[in-house]
Design an enzyme around this catalytic site. Structure first.
Site, PDB file in Angstrom:
ATOM      1  N   SER A 126      29.469  38.126  47.428  1.00  0.00           N
ATOM      2  CA  SER A 126      30.740  37.655  47.994  1.00  0.00           C
ATOM      3  C   SER A 126      30.891  37.991  49.472  1.00  0.00           C
ATOM      4  CB  SER A 126      31.914  38.269  47.227  1.00  0.00           C
ATOM      5  OG  SER A 126      31.784  38.013  45.855  1.00  0.00           O
ATOM      6  N   ALA A 130      33.389  33.228  51.389  1.00  0.00           N
ATOM      7  CA  ALA A 130      32.656  32.629  50.270  1.00  0.00           C
ATOM      8  C   ALA A 130      32.789  33.512  49.038  1.00  0.00           C
ATOM      9  CB  ALA A 130      31.181  32.442  50.627  1.00  0.00           C
ATOM     10  N   SER A 132      34.340  32.214  45.141  1.00  0.00           N
ATOM     11  CA  SER A 132      33.947  31.336  44.022  1.00  0.00           C
ATOM     12  C   SER A 132      32.815  30.411  44.437  1.00  0.00           C
ATOM     13  CB  SER A 132      35.156  30.499  43.582  1.00  0.00           C
ATOM     14  OG  SER A 132      36.204  31.342  43.162  1.00  0.00           O
ATOM     15  N   TRP A 156      33.893  43.334  49.021  1.00  0.00           N
ATOM     16  CA  TRP A 156      34.161  43.702  47.629  1.00  0.00           C
ATOM     17  C   TRP A 156      32.890  44.149  46.909  1.00  0.00           C
ATOM     18  CZ3 TRP A 156      38.577  45.179  46.054  1.00  0.00           C
ATOM     19  CH2 TRP A 156      39.760  44.555  46.471  1.00  0.00           C
ATOM     20  N   ILE A 157      31.953  44.758  47.634  1.00  0.00           N
ATOM     21  CA  ILE A 157      30.675  45.120  47.019  1.00  0.00           C
ATOM     22  C   ILE A 157      30.810  46.460  46.283  1.00  0.00           C
ATOM     23  CG2 ILE A 157      28.201  45.466  47.401  1.00  0.00           C
ATOM     24  CD1 ILE A 157      29.437  42.566  47.922  1.00  0.00           C
ATOM     25  N   THR A 158      30.908  46.358  44.971  1.00  0.00           N
ATOM     26  CA  THR A 158      31.066  47.555  44.133  1.00  0.00           C
ATOM     27  C   THR A 158      29.848  48.465  44.316  1.00  0.00           C
ATOM     28  OG1 THR A 158      32.375  46.271  42.580  1.00  0.00           O
ATOM     29  CG2 THR A 158      31.463  48.350  41.758  1.00  0.00           C
ATOM     30  N   GLU A 243      25.657  39.547  33.382  1.00  0.00           N
ATOM     31  CA  GLU A 243      26.841  40.142  34.029  1.00  0.00           C
ATOM     32  C   GLU A 243      28.109  39.817  33.238  1.00  0.00           C
ATOM     33  OE1 GLU A 243      27.294  39.606  38.266  1.00  0.00           O
ATOM     34  OE2 GLU A 243      29.487  39.627  38.149  1.00  0.00           O
TER      35      GLU A 243
HETATM   36  C1  LIG Z   1      37.227  44.957  42.267  1.00  0.00           C
HETATM   37  C2  LIG Z   1      36.286  43.864  42.642  1.00  0.00           C
HETATM   38  C3  LIG Z   1      34.922  44.112  42.616  1.00  0.00           C
HETATM   39  C4  LIG Z   1      34.017  43.131  43.021  1.00  0.00           C
HETATM   40  N1  LIG Z   1      32.685  43.426  43.057  1.00  0.00           N
HETATM   41  C5  LIG Z   1      31.829  42.540  43.608  1.00  0.00           C
HETATM   42  C6  LIG Z   1      30.457  42.884  43.802  1.00  0.00           C
HETATM   43  O1  LIG Z   1      30.008  43.966  43.411  1.00  0.00           O
HETATM   44  N2  LIG Z   1      29.654  41.985  44.408  1.00  0.00           N
HETATM   45  C7  LIG Z   1      30.096  40.778  44.823  1.00  0.00           C
HETATM   46  O2  LIG Z   1      29.307  40.012  45.368  1.00  0.00           O
HETATM   47  N3  LIG Z   1      31.398  40.411  44.652  1.00  0.00           N
HETATM   48  C8  LIG Z   1      32.264  41.262  44.059  1.00  0.00           C
HETATM   49  N4  LIG Z   1      33.590  40.938  43.897  1.00  0.00           N
HETATM   50  C9  LIG Z   1      34.060  39.628  44.374  1.00  0.00           C
HETATM   51  C10 LIG Z   1      34.384  38.656  43.236  1.00  0.00           C
HETATM   52  O3  LIG Z   1      33.180  38.179  42.691  1.00  0.00           O
HETATM   53  C11 LIG Z   1      35.258  37.551  43.838  1.00  0.00           C
HETATM   54  O4  LIG Z   1      36.533  38.125  44.087  1.00  0.00           O
HETATM   55  C12 LIG Z   1      35.408  36.361  42.927  1.00  0.00           C
HETATM   56  O5  LIG Z   1      34.177  35.679  42.787  1.00  0.00           O
HETATM   57  C13 LIG Z   1      36.453  35.367  43.461  1.00  0.00           C
HETATM   58  O6  LIG Z   1      36.231  35.061  44.803  1.00  0.00           O
HETATM   59  P1  LIG Z   1      37.416  35.213  45.861  1.00  0.00           P
HETATM   60  O7  LIG Z   1      38.048  36.532  45.670  1.00  0.00           O
HETATM   61  O8  LIG Z   1      36.894  34.895  47.206  1.00  0.00           O
HETATM   62  O9  LIG Z   1      38.483  34.132  45.448  1.00  0.00           O
HETATM   63  P2  LIG Z   1      38.471  32.541  45.852  1.00  0.00           P
HETATM   64  O10 LIG Z   1      37.139  31.954  45.557  1.00  0.00           O
HETATM   65  O11 LIG Z   1      39.013  32.391  47.228  1.00  0.00           O
HETATM   66  O12 LIG Z   1      39.515  31.989  44.810  1.00  0.00           O
HETATM   67  C14 LIG Z   1      40.928  32.044  44.994  1.00  0.00           C
HETATM   68  C15 LIG Z   1      41.580  31.230  43.880  1.00  0.00           C
HETATM   69  O13 LIG Z   1      41.146  29.873  43.928  1.00  0.00           O
HETATM   70  C16 LIG Z   1      40.607  29.490  42.682  1.00  0.00           C
HETATM   71  N5  LIG Z   1      39.509  28.550  42.849  1.00  0.00           N
HETATM   72  C17 LIG Z   1      38.478  28.612  43.745  1.00  0.00           C
HETATM   73  N6  LIG Z   1      37.642  27.583  43.568  1.00  0.00           N
HETATM   74  C18 LIG Z   1      38.135  26.871  42.509  1.00  0.00           C
HETATM   75  C19 LIG Z   1      37.716  25.686  41.820  1.00  0.00           C
HETATM   76  N7  LIG Z   1      36.587  25.043  42.145  1.00  0.00           N
HETATM   77  N8  LIG Z   1      38.480  25.231  40.798  1.00  0.00           N
HETATM   78  C20 LIG Z   1      39.620  25.891  40.424  1.00  0.00           C
HETATM   79  N9  LIG Z   1      40.069  26.999  41.046  1.00  0.00           N
HETATM   80  C21 LIG Z   1      39.328  27.491  42.066  1.00  0.00           C
HETATM   81  C22 LIG Z   1      40.091  30.796  42.069  1.00  0.00           C
HETATM   82  O14 LIG Z   1      39.921  30.692  40.670  1.00  0.00           O
HETATM   83  C23 LIG Z   1      41.178  31.754  42.487  1.00  0.00           C
HETATM   84  O15 LIG Z   1      42.259  31.665  41.592  1.00  0.00           O
HETATM   85  C24 LIG Z   1      34.508  41.861  43.438  1.00  0.00           C
HETATM   86  C25 LIG Z   1      35.882  41.610  43.418  1.00  0.00           C
HETATM   87  C26 LIG Z   1      36.766  42.585  43.039  1.00  0.00           C
HETATM   88  C27 LIG Z   1      38.241  42.292  43.087  1.00  0.00           C
END
Ligand SMILES: Cc1cc2nc3c(=O)[nH]c(=O)nc-3n(C[C@H](O)[C@H](O)[C@H](O)COP(=O)(O)OP(=O)(O)OC[C@H]3O[C@@H](n4cnc5c(N)ncnc54)[C@H](O)[C@@H]3O)c2cc1C
Length: 385
Positions: A126, A130, A132, A156-158, A243
């Protein structure tokens, strides 16, 4: 539960539960309140052989399979979801791709110490722009002579600020779609150009770090590429199956804790001269929670047993994760409601689990992305795409 798990799996659960009660329960409150890292506990899990269920004995694992991994995960999360997040990210999210795509040398040098618990891993997908849409990542790793030069950032890299290595995804060929132009690497924090910008302040999972990382002209040797160049998107999607199964079991551990806290509280607490469990407004919530827990477990076991048989589980893992995450959040709400004001207190474990459990609707793919995958796989399976 007897029909769902073999006697051997049940015995394994008892053994893990005992270990967690002795080694984790006494420090769980400090992990939450003082944010002390559960790193030492993860090391102990490794020493006991609890980190290697997905990997064969030749590389230090047990080869028992993902069902055993889900048992470890559920039991650890029941006591400390933060500790389980640290365990999972290192020994499933980071380690599984090293096992499935890494070279023998990479497996010896990097995978083995993750399985023994001596080293800690993280996974870097993440980015601020970038989430989702992982294919939209902007981090670049461009081959220059005998190194890849990496520039970009991850957030957000755990485990990010504690890890010994990060499985890092970056674009190696910006001229093609990321599905062909992304690659996976092993990056160590000791490399010049690797910066931990900060640990992000998270709502829950206190005690584990969720770091913002930056890479400025960080050089990675060519043999730190995992799998083939351009195969990173495949490595990424392959990793997500294990995962999501692992996240489902962590969710289940949290949900079971919240449920059992509510069960016990409702059997003790008296109002209007009666135990509150004698009010339908309370006891029907218990029934609803129990149904959701059992259904989540069935979906988890279906996906896990399919995974252990080498079957594709994109849809089943997404269904299990989505159902468990949504229902666990409802279970958290019901548990808090049954606890009344007590559940809103920072001194009560329900308040902590209420915050912790929310993350499972985001991490590993959001609820909405799970629904996208489920419908896509259904149309595909029916030949309607
Ligand atoms: C505590 C925590 C630990 C994490 N650990 C890691 C980790 O170790 N490594 C890592 O790489 N990442 C990590 N993440 C990141 C996590 O994978 C992302 O938060 C997640 O993939 C969502 O991405 P975003 O937060 O950018 O939300 P966004 O992608 O910006 O999404 C925001 C909203 O839009 C919606 N949305 C987006 N696209 C679509 C679509 N095509 N259709 C419908 N709805 C959509 C989403 O569902 C969401 O509700 C972590 C996150 C958290 C909170």
């Amino acid at each position: 539960m007897d029909l769902l798990y073999t006697p051997e799996e049940e015995a394994f659960r008892s053994e893990v539960r005992e270990f967690v009660a002795a080694e984790l329960a006494p420090v769980a409150n400090r992990i939450e309140k003082e944010e002390i890292s559960p790193r030492e506990f993860v090391r102990k899990l490794g020493a006991r052989g609890y980190l290697g269920d997905l990997y064969p004995p030749e590389i230090g694992g047990t080869g028992r399979g993902i069902v055993h991994d889900t048992i470890v995960s559920e039991e650890v999360a029941y006591v400390s979801p933060a500790a389980d997040a640290m365990r999972a990210v290192s020994t499933v999210f980071c380690a599984a791709p090293l096992f499935r795509f890494g070279s023998p040398r990479q497996q010896e040098e990097f995978l083995r110490p993750l399985i023994t618990g001596e080293k800690l891993g993280a996974i870097g997908i993440s980015e601020p722009n970038a989430g989702s849409d992982a294919a939209g990542m902007q981090t670049r790793a461009l081959k220059m002579g005998d190194v890849y030069v990496v520039n970009g950032q991850k957030h957000w890299i755990t485990n990010g600020s504690e890890a010994d290595l990060v499985l890092l995804f970056a674009i190696t060929n910006p001229d093609v779609h990321a599905h062909q132009g992304m690659s996976a690497f092993i990056a160590q924090p000791s490399r010049p150009g690797f910066t931990v910008v900060q640990d992000m302040a998270a709502m829950g999972l206190h005690g584990t770090s969720h770091a913002h990382l930056r890479f400025d002209d960080m050089g990675l040797p060519l043999d730190h590429l995992v799998g083939e160049e351009g195969n990173g998107f495949h490595v990424l999607t392959d990793e997500l199956a294990s995962e999501r199964i692992d996240i489902t079991s962590r969710t289940l551990g949290c949900a079971r804790r919240l449920y059992e806290e509510a069960l016990r509280h409702s059997a003790r607490r008296e109002q209007f001269g009666r135990k509150i469990r004698t009010f339908e407004g309370v006891s029907f919530k218990i029934a609803e929670m129990k149904i959701d827990l059992d259904a989540a477990r069935l979906l988890l076991l279906r996906a896990a047993r399919m995974y252990d048989q080498g079957l594709p589980v994109v849809k089943e893992a997404a269904i299990a994760k989505l159902f468990a995450a949504e229902r666990a959040f409802q279970i958290a709400d019901k548990s808090l409601q049954i606890h009344g004001g007590l559940g809103y207190s920072k001194d009560h474990v329900v308040e902590k689990f209420f915050r912790d459990v929310r993350v499972f609707r985001l991490g590993g793919g959001t609820d909405e992305i799970m629904k996208f995958l489920i419908q896509r796989e259904e149309y595909r399976d029916f030949g309607l795409m």
